[in-house]
Each structure stands twice: as structure tokens, then as C-alpha cells.
Scaffold this active site. Structure first.
Site, PDB file in Angstrom:
ATOM      1  N   GLU A 142     -49.806 -31.859   2.876  1.00 61.77           N
ATOM      2  CA  GLU A 142     -48.652 -30.969   3.005  1.00 61.77           C
ATOM      3  C   GLU A 142     -48.675 -30.215   4.339  1.00 61.77           C
ATOM      4  O   GLU A 142     -48.086 -29.153   4.470  1.00 61.77           O
ATOM      5  CB  GLU A 142     -48.636 -29.961   1.845  1.00 61.77           C
ATOM      6  CG  GLU A 142     -49.839 -29.042   1.763  1.00 61.77           C
ATOM      7  CD  GLU A 142     -51.002 -29.611   0.963  1.00 61.77           C
ATOM      8  OE1 GLU A 142     -51.853 -28.825   0.524  1.00 61.77           O
ATOM      9  OE2 GLU A 142     -51.065 -30.844   0.779  1.00 61.77           O
ATOM     10  N   ASN A 147     -47.284 -30.143  -7.496  1.00 58.63           N
ATOM     11  CA  ASN A 147     -47.781 -31.362  -8.147  1.00 58.63           C
ATOM     12  C   ASN A 147     -48.120 -31.118  -9.605  1.00 58.63           C
ATOM     13  O   ASN A 147     -47.930 -31.995 -10.457  1.00 58.63           O
ATOM     14  CB  ASN A 147     -49.014 -31.889  -7.402  1.00 58.63           C
ATOM     15  CG  ASN A 147     -48.641 -32.595  -6.118  1.00 58.63           C
ATOM     16  OD1 ASN A 147     -47.559 -33.166  -6.005  1.00 58.63           O
ATOM     17  ND2 ASN A 147     -49.519 -32.533  -5.135  1.00 58.63           N
TER      18      ASN A 147
END
Length: 340
Positions: free
Chosen positions: A256, A221
Site C-alpha cells: 500500500e 483487508n
């Protein structure tokens, strides 16, 4: 709505006419492009017509681009908000996401293909959401119509009910699917695990539950922003799915983290399963924005042997503890715990 033919509109806001000209040229083939040089002009455009995507520069002459995006959040919540900024500071990105709830961030100078990919992704999300809403609206109208006809049109009602049941099955499937990755969501994979636990009380057999967590996912990210993270999660789900047997089930349980339910799998089988999942991910590569991305995963597996009574919460806690041990032990590894 014919999603394939609908052309999303983009309102590009920048105080530099040259930049607006470049944006219009790069986006015209895929989008209906509108332009504005100030926050006031942008609000005027959005006051007169619907805008699908608002692409605003951070620095504008009359007000901040964040102020415009925040105004759009409150006054046009269906508009996807994209910030165009010449600064790469993570603080600006965090402020945009946290305070103005910006959906995506594009940095100057941008690459045309990256900008197009970002806006196409935003457009696909908008069109998918509208398609879902249309389906729900169709189902609501159909229910009302059925209620009016039930008293005196029994045979027609039976046919309509069959159609309604089919659409409800589609809707239920949507409710049990993680829209980003296409695998089962938390609710669905939990339900699968609980059903397997009930089944093994009637037919004693081993059962393995695995929790899989992407290592150092925050780095993805940070370097590739949210769209890059979404790309990696979808890719990771495909790699994990391809590593499973037909009897195994994969679901995304949050962020995740993924979960696998593996029936008829004892401790030896769990070791093979865990190493296969870990190895497939470590050996695979994906690409985003022209840059290769490689990932590793940590896997925690909990095994309930034949005849061992165990509940879902107990099995899940054991897998979570094994996953923590794998993480603490250096990541990119598998840890197995037996239950009972």
C-alpha cells in the site's frame, strides 16, 4: 482471443442441490455454469474439460473443499480458485489463502451482487492474463518469422521490424506498469527518479521524493477481504494521480506504499505537495460492496536543494525516515526532511 465475447466457465461445488440451483440462476447470465455435489464429481468434471473458475463450498460430504481447491492448484493451476464458506473466521480465510492458495473468499450467506462482482473480477484477471500471454506468443512467433526472412527479404524485414518495435514498446510499457493500479511500478518510478537526479547534475534544480503509505490498510483487508483491498488501492492511485502536477510522477513501490518524484520542487513546494496529497485522500470517499470507505495517508518527503549532490539511495532513505516519523507521530500527516 476475443476477450469481450469469451464467456468464462464456473464450476460450483456444494452438497446442497438447492444452493447449486440458486448459484446457477444467479450466475447463468454472466458465466457458463457447471455444478457438482462432491469432490469426486468435481474432479471428474475438471478431468474432462477446462474450468476457468472453481467455486467450492468449504464443507463437502466426501472431502474438504480446501482439499479440492488444493488439488485444483496442483492439477489445474490456470483455474481461479474461490472458496465459499458459511464461517466468518479469519483463521479459515488465512488457512485457505496460505495452504490452498485460494484467490478469493466468499462468505455465506452471500449477496448476489457481491458474488457476481467477485467472480467478474476473477474472470477479468483470467482474461487479462490470457491476453498478455497471447501477446507474448505473437511476439515470439513474429521473431521466429523475422529470423527466417532476414537473409533474402530485406525490405519486408524492415516493415516487420517496425511492427515488432511497436509491439515491443507496448510490452515494455506493460512491464513498467503496475497492473492493479495502472500507475508506474517500482522499477519504472525508480528509473524516473534516477534520471531526474542525473538531469539535475547538468541543470541544477531542487528535487523532491515523497513516499506515501495508506494508514491502517490491514483493516481494509480484514473487513473487505482481498478484493476490497484491491479496489481501495486502485482508487487511492487515482486520487493521488489527480493531486499531482503534469511534471510529477507517481508509482506503486509495494503493498500500500506509493512514491512521487517531483522535479523543480524545493522545501516550500514539498510542503504544499505533501499537504495536497494528504488532504485529497482524507477528503475523498470510495464505496465497495455498498459500504463507504474513507482512508488517510502518511507522507514522508525528502528534498534535495539546488546544488546539493545526492544519490538515489540517500534521497530514498531520507524519505523513508520521514515517512516513519509521520507514522509514529500519529499518521495522517506529512513530514519533510532536507538532504545535504
Amino acid at each position: 482471443m476475443n476477450v469481450t465475447r469469451y464467456k468464462c466457465s464456473v464450476l460450483a461445488v456444494d452438497d446442497d442441490p438447492g444452493v447449486l440451483g440458486v448459484l446457477a440462476g444467479q450466475l447463468a447470465q454472466d458465466f457458463e455454469v457447471l455444478t457438482a455435489c462432491t469432490v469426486e464429481q468435481a474432479r471428474g468434471v475438471m478431468g474432462q474439460r477446462a474450468v476457468d473458475i472453481l467455486l467450492s463450498d468449504l464443507n463437502l460430504p466426501d472431502e474438504s473443499g480446501l482439499a479440492l481447491l488444493d488439488w485444483a492448484r496442483r492439477n489445474s493451476p490456470r483455474t481461479s480458485r474461490v472458496l465459499l464458506s458459511g464461517t466468518a473466521r479469519l483463521e479459515d480465510a488465512a488457512d485457505a489463502i496460505n495452504h490452498s492458495q485460494v484467490h478469493r473468499l466468499v462468505l455465506k450467506p452471500w449477496r448476489p451482487e457481491d458474488l457476481l462482482q467477485t467472480l467478474r473480477s476473477a474472470a477479468r484477471a483470467l482474461l487479462l492474463e490470457r491476453s498478455h500471454e497471447q501477446l507474448l506468443e505473437d511476439l515470439r512467433k513474429l521473431n521466429l518469422d523475422l529470423e527466417r526472412r532476414v537473409a533474402d527479404r530485406t525490405r519486408e524485414l524492415e516493415a516487420a521490424l517496425a511492427q515488432l518495435q511497436q509491439k515491443n514498446r507496448i510490452l515494455e510499457q506493460m512491464a513498467l506498469t503496475d497492473t492493479l493500479t495502472g500507475v508506474a511500478n517500482r522499477r519504472a518510478v525508480d528509473l524516473i527518479a534516477r534520471k531526474e537526479l542525473i538531469r539535475r547534475t547538468r541543470s541544477p534544480s531542487p528535487l523532491t521524493l515523497a513516499l506515501i503509505d495508506a494508514d491502517h490498510f490491514k483493516d481494509v483487508n480484514t473487513h473487505h477481504l482481498q478484493t476490497g483491498g484491491d479496489h481501495v488501492l486502485a482508487w487511492l492511485a487515482r486520487v493521488l494521480s489527480d493531486a499531482l502536477r503534469g511534471s510529477d510522477s507517481l508509482g506503486r513501490v509495494g503493498g500500500e506504499e506509493f512514491m512521487v518524484v517531483a522535479p523543480e520542487t524545493d522545501e516550500a513546494g514539498a510542503a504544499v505537495l505533501g499537504e495536497r496529497l494528504r488532504g485529497r485522500v482524507a477528503a475523498a470517499t470510495t464505496e465497495y460492496g455498498g459500504r463507504p470507505i474513507r482512508m488517510t495517508v502518511s507522507v514522508g518527503l525528502a528534498v534535495a536543494g539546488v546544488g546539493v549532490p545526492v544519490g538515489f539511495d540517500q534521497l530514498y532513505r531520507a524519505a523513508a525516515a520521514a515517512l516513519r516519523e509521520a507514522k509514529d507521530g500519529g499518521r495522517n500527516r506529512c513530514v519533510i526532511r532536507t538532504v545535504g
